[in-house]
Design a protein around this motif. Structure first.
Motif, PDB file in Angstrom:
ATOM      1  N   ALA A  68       0.507  -0.920  -0.039  1.00 13.00           N
ATOM      2  CA  ALA A  68       0.081   0.143   0.163  1.00 13.00           C
ATOM      3  C   ALA A  68       0.487   1.151   0.327  1.00 13.00           C
ATOM      4  O   ALA A  68       0.452   2.576  -0.510  1.00 13.00           O
ATOM      5  N   LYS A 111       0.716   3.835  -3.299  1.00 15.12           N
ATOM      6  CA  LYS A 111       0.176   4.884  -2.658  1.00 15.12           C
ATOM      7  C   LYS A 111       1.023   6.544  -2.779  1.00 15.12           C
ATOM      8  O   LYS A 111       0.849   7.476  -3.217  1.00 15.12           O
ATOM      9  N   ASN A 128       0.292   9.489  -5.886  1.00 17.33           N
ATOM     10  CA  ASN A 128       1.256  10.988  -5.432  1.00 17.33           C
ATOM     11  C   ASN A 128       1.727  11.681  -5.602  1.00 17.33           C
ATOM     12  O   ASN A 128       1.284  13.398  -5.979  1.00 17.33           O
ATOM     13  N   GLN A 149      -7.256   3.535  -7.156  1.00 18.49           N
ATOM     14  CA  GLN A 149      -8.222   3.029  -5.947  1.00 18.49           C
ATOM     15  C   GLN A 149      -8.888   2.168  -5.971  1.00 18.49           C
ATOM     16  O   GLN A 149      -8.217   1.318  -5.651  1.00 18.49           O
ATOM     17  N   CYS A 196      -5.506  -0.623  -7.102  1.00 15.10           N
ATOM     18  CA  CYS A 196      -4.335  -0.677  -5.632  1.00 15.10           C
ATOM     19  C   CYS A 196      -5.937  -2.366  -5.129  1.00 15.10           C
ATOM     20  O   CYS A 196      -5.172  -2.377  -4.591  1.00 15.10           O
ATOM     21  N   HIS A 197      -6.671  -1.562  -4.885  1.00 12.18           N
ATOM     22  CA  HIS A 197      -8.214  -2.405  -4.236  1.00 12.18           C
ATOM     23  C   HIS A 197      -7.626  -3.988  -4.408  1.00 12.18           C
ATOM     24  O   HIS A 197      -6.948  -5.481  -3.608  1.00 12.18           O
ATOM     25  N   GLU A 232      -7.772   0.216   3.357  1.00 10.48           N
ATOM     26  CA  GLU A 232      -7.982   1.490   3.327  1.00 10.48           C
ATOM     27  C   GLU A 232      -8.373   2.652   3.760  1.00 10.48           C
ATOM     28  O   GLU A 232      -9.058   4.050   4.262  1.00 10.48           O
ATOM     29  N   THR A 291      -5.045   5.404   4.593  1.00  9.33           N
ATOM     30  CA  THR A 291      -4.344   6.215   3.702  1.00  9.33           C
ATOM     31  C   THR A 291      -3.484   6.890   2.971  1.00  9.33           C
ATOM     32  O   THR A 291      -2.380   6.902   2.662  1.00  9.33           O
ATOM     33  N   ASP A 292      -3.807   7.918   4.543  1.00 14.91           N
ATOM     34  CA  ASP A 292      -3.031   8.770   4.890  1.00 14.91           C
ATOM     35  C   ASP A 292      -2.116   8.457   5.505  1.00 14.91           C
ATOM     36  O   ASP A 292      -0.581   8.876   5.620  1.00 14.91           O
ATOM     37  N   TRP A 337      -0.126   5.876   4.781  1.00 15.15           N
ATOM     38  CA  TRP A 337       0.597   5.532   3.634  1.00 15.15           C
ATOM     39  C   TRP A 337       1.585   6.304   3.260  1.00 15.15           C
ATOM     40  O   TRP A 337       2.528   6.418   3.010  1.00 15.15           O
ATOM     41  N   SER A 338       0.702   7.172   3.015  1.00 14.20           N
ATOM     42  CA  SER A 338       1.129   8.768   2.388  1.00 14.20           C
ATOM     43  C   SER A 338       2.007   9.151   2.584  1.00 14.20           C
ATOM     44  O   SER A 338       3.246   9.744   2.203  1.00 14.20           O
TER      45      SER A 338
END
Length: 223
Positions: free
Chosen positions: A94, A98, A102, A174, A177-178, A203, A206-207, A209-210
């Motif tokens: 992930a 991600k 980004n 998205q 990725c899923h 899921e 996600t923040d 993983w960023s």
């Protein structure tokens, strides 16, 4: 013995300086635009010393991307030590997916890495080792050869998730990725209920993983 140790420490420091200089260039201008000459100038390491340690730019990039993945795995293990092996495996995937979503320059670097036979093979080996470390001793354990073949399929799917950004047809990343993470866990032998549980948690973070991806991009490579 001490002299040999000092020599090894010196080489480690030189490698570290080369990799971090290269990382700064790769993440700001991309893989294609970065040259050995630029790495020499930024690192302050003589050309001969760089070629003593690395064959070419591709070899430097391979060492860098493997180091970043190693650091990502360590960070996931440190932060999510109490989580299940399948969650930690999915989390490593992930972070990569991600970060690719980004950052267009990082995406170009990953696409270059996945397009290199040498680098792709080493990534497959690295993720084979990850699967061995996480799943040996569990009900999903298998031979190293089996892990390698499963990992080859998984990394092939992850490469597709990078390549799709360059398609003319719009694609919902998205969803990709899923499905990529779900397929990875399925290939590794997990049941649908287990996969659904992991995907739901992944899921919702996600923040995170960023944040991890940004940290790996912006801070020096750990030794």
């Amino acid at each position: 013995m001490r002299k040999r140790r000092r020599s090894e420490d010196h080489l480690t420091e030189v490698r570290h300086k080369i990799l971090n200089s290269a990382k700064d260039l790769f993440t700001h201008q991309g893989y294609k635009k970065t040259t050995i000459r630029q790495i020499v100038e930024k690192s302050g390491i003589l050309t001969g010393s760089i070629y003593y340690l690395y064959k070419n730019k591709e070899d430097i990039f391979q060492a860098l991307i493997l180091s970043l993945t190693k650091n990502c795995i360590k960070k996931i293990d440190d932060v999510y030590a109490e989580e299940s092996p399948e969650f930690r495996y999915a989390a490593v995937c992930a972070v990569e997916l991600k970060t690719v979503e980004n950052d267009a320059i990082v995406r170009e670097c990953y696409f270059a890495g996945y397009s290199s036979r040498m680098i792709f093979e080493q990534l497959v080996i690295q993720f084979t080792d990850l699967a061995m470390a996480l799943f040996t001793g569990t009900k999903h354990a298998c031979s190293r050869e089996d892990y390698f073949h499963k990992t080859l399929l998984i990394k092939g799917v992850m490469r597709s998730c990078v390549a799709e950004f360059y398609f003319t047809q719009p694609i919902n990343h998205q969803i990709s990725c899923h499905q990529c993470i779900a397929l990875a866990l399925y290939i590794l032998g997990f049941e649908q209920s287990e996969i659904t549980h992991v995907i739901s948690r992944i899921e919702n973070l996600t923040d995170e993983w960023s944040r991890i991806g940004n940290h790996l991009r912006d801070y020096p490579v750990e030794k």
